[in-house]
Design a protein around this motif. Structure first.
Motif: not given
Length: 470
Positions: A82, A85-89, A91, A116, A120, A123, A438
């Protein structure tokens, strides 16, 4: 280890790789394998003392990892990088759909990579809960401390500083979050590794003093593989240092573990001593050496031990990517082995019972699929005089949904006074919760959660809920 794999140089240190993810090799792997395989008889461990009061949430009981209600918890999951690659939520939902019951999440304290933030991490924890995954959070910056090839690695004490900053975020999540204090906290420097037991014990005590009641996970030195046997003889003493008796040991199995007996000897030492252990990372190869991955899987199944494969995606050299380019529809041969092979995720993973309907394999059912668009479950999270907290989990059926609406009825004298994660109204037919902006779009089998505060006495049992797709 650091990630992705890097081939060893002539002195056993890794060759240069992209700074994002690099895997450290171990010196003299073939010799190490023989040392590990033959050393078990040299150590005598004392079974840990039992504590009268079990910690809340996930904890150790009789050398096993169990949930708060005593249900056996056998981790079957993957590692997810993570922090890089914090944008790959997405996953997290993909990992769940692959059959996993848990995910080990790479975080950074800011000592080697970008820190982090608590927001974050919150999340990440929410994503784990929404997808009904036990969440093992680990600080990666400790990787290889003391080794010349990891000059910027953090100490375990620095890792605890970071965990202290996260305590307000993580307090109360003991039912589904585990704290892996530091990834592979020491490399191959003998003088540094000799301090592993004391440094690990000190970190455990500090975390308990901070207030952490979570199950703690501690990694082995020697880049996680303990090929010189520092963790094994010291494990009983380290376990005894935990006032909560709630520490779990983690071995990473790469090139050192290329023979049946090496794998068996290491795992059976811990089970025979009544000490909890998981395989926190493993692969099918560590360039250029082979790993006996089939035996790791079969022995973990025989002994009822948890494992987490490295890694979902994003390795600089993708031979250890379970799926390519974070595309769940494009598994690698390694991913196919872990997800669908014998003793793999779909074959053995069982969802944690805390999520409400555990005890069933996480692979798709063999019965004909139902026609339900979505299902909803309400559970009582906590209560106090005059009030209580509830949680609603909505799960899509066999097809994706774009919007959902759940309904449940509260007992007389109770009403919703506050809500989050959805739009809440109350009518003659009960409480209606519609998705927030969301969390309304759900892939098949994916879940979303909403929370609320209720007045009055908490219902027992929790109210039944229905769901329809928007």
């Amino acid at each position: 280890m650091q990630h992705s794999p890097a081939p060893p140089g002539p002195d056993g240190a890794p060759e240069a790789t992209a700074p994002r993810m690099t895997r450290r090799a171990v010196t003299a792997a073939a010799t190490a394998a023989a040392l590990v395989a033959g050393a078990a008889a040299a150590f005598v461990a004392t079974a840990p003392d039992a504590r009268a009061d079990a910690p809340p949430g996930i904890h150790v009981a009789d050398g096993r990892v169990v949930e708060a209600d005593g249900t056996d918890l056998v981790l079957r999951g993957v590692n997810h990088a993570h922090t890089w690659y914090t944008h790959t939520t997405g996953s997290f939902a993909d990992i769940k759909a692959a059959g996993a019951n848990s995910v080990r999440v790479v975080l950074s304290s800011g000592d080697q990579w970008t820190r982090n933030t608590p927001e974050d991490v919150a999340d990440v924890v929410d994503l784990c809960e929404e997808n009904r995954l036990v969440c093992i959070l680990e600080v990666h910056d400790t990787t290889g401390y003391g080794d010349t090839s990891a000059p910027d690695a953090a100490t375990l004490d620095q890792a605890v500083d970071y965990w202290e900053s996260l305590y307000p975020t993580l307090a109360g999540t003991e039912d589904y979050v585990m704290v892996n204090i530091g990834n592979e906290p020491m490399g191959n420097d003998d003088a540094t590794n000799a301090t592993w037991a004391d440094a690990t014990s000190d970190a455990i005590v500090r975390l308990r003093d901070i207030g952490y009641e979570h199950a703690l996970v501690v990694d082995a030195p020697n880049w996680g593989q303990d090929w010189k046997n520092y963790m094994r003889p010291a494990a009983a003493g380290v376990f005894a240092s935990d006032p909560d008796a709630n520490t779990i040991f983690s071995i990473h199995m790469y090139s050192v573990y290329n023979q049946h007996q090496t794998v068996t000897d290491y795992l059976e030492f811990f089970t025979g001593a009544g000490l909890p252990i998981i395989v926190g990372e493993f692969g099918w190869q560590q360039t250029p050496a082979d790993v006996d991955e089939d035996w790791v899987l079969s022995e973990a199944e025989r002994l009822g031990l948890g494992w987490l494969a490295w890694s979902w995606s994003g390795n600089t050299d993708p031979y250890l990517d379970l799926v390519l380019e974070f595309d769940a529809a494009n598994p690698s041969a390694w991913g196919t082995r872990i997800i669908d092979g014998p003793d793999g995720l779909r074959d053995t993973a069982v969802e944690a019972s805390w999520f409400g309907e555990g005890g069933e394999p996480t692979d798709p059912p063999t019965d004909p699929p139902t026609e339900e668009e979505c299902t909803a479950v309400v559970r009582v999270v906590g209560s106090w005089p005059g009030g209580w907290q509830g949680e609603l989990t909505v799960t899509a059926g066999d097809a994706a949904v774009d919007g959902w609406d759940a309904t449940f009825t509260l007992p007389e004298g109770s009403s919703v006074t506050q809500a989050w994660g959805g739009e809440t109204t109350t009518g003659a037919d009960g409480v209606h919760v519609t998705n927030a902006a969301w969390n309304g779009t759900l892939a098949a089998g994916a879940s979303a959660t909403a929370g609320f505060i209720g007045s009055g006495t908490a219902p027992a049992p929790a109210p039944a809920a229905t769901c329809s797709a928007g």
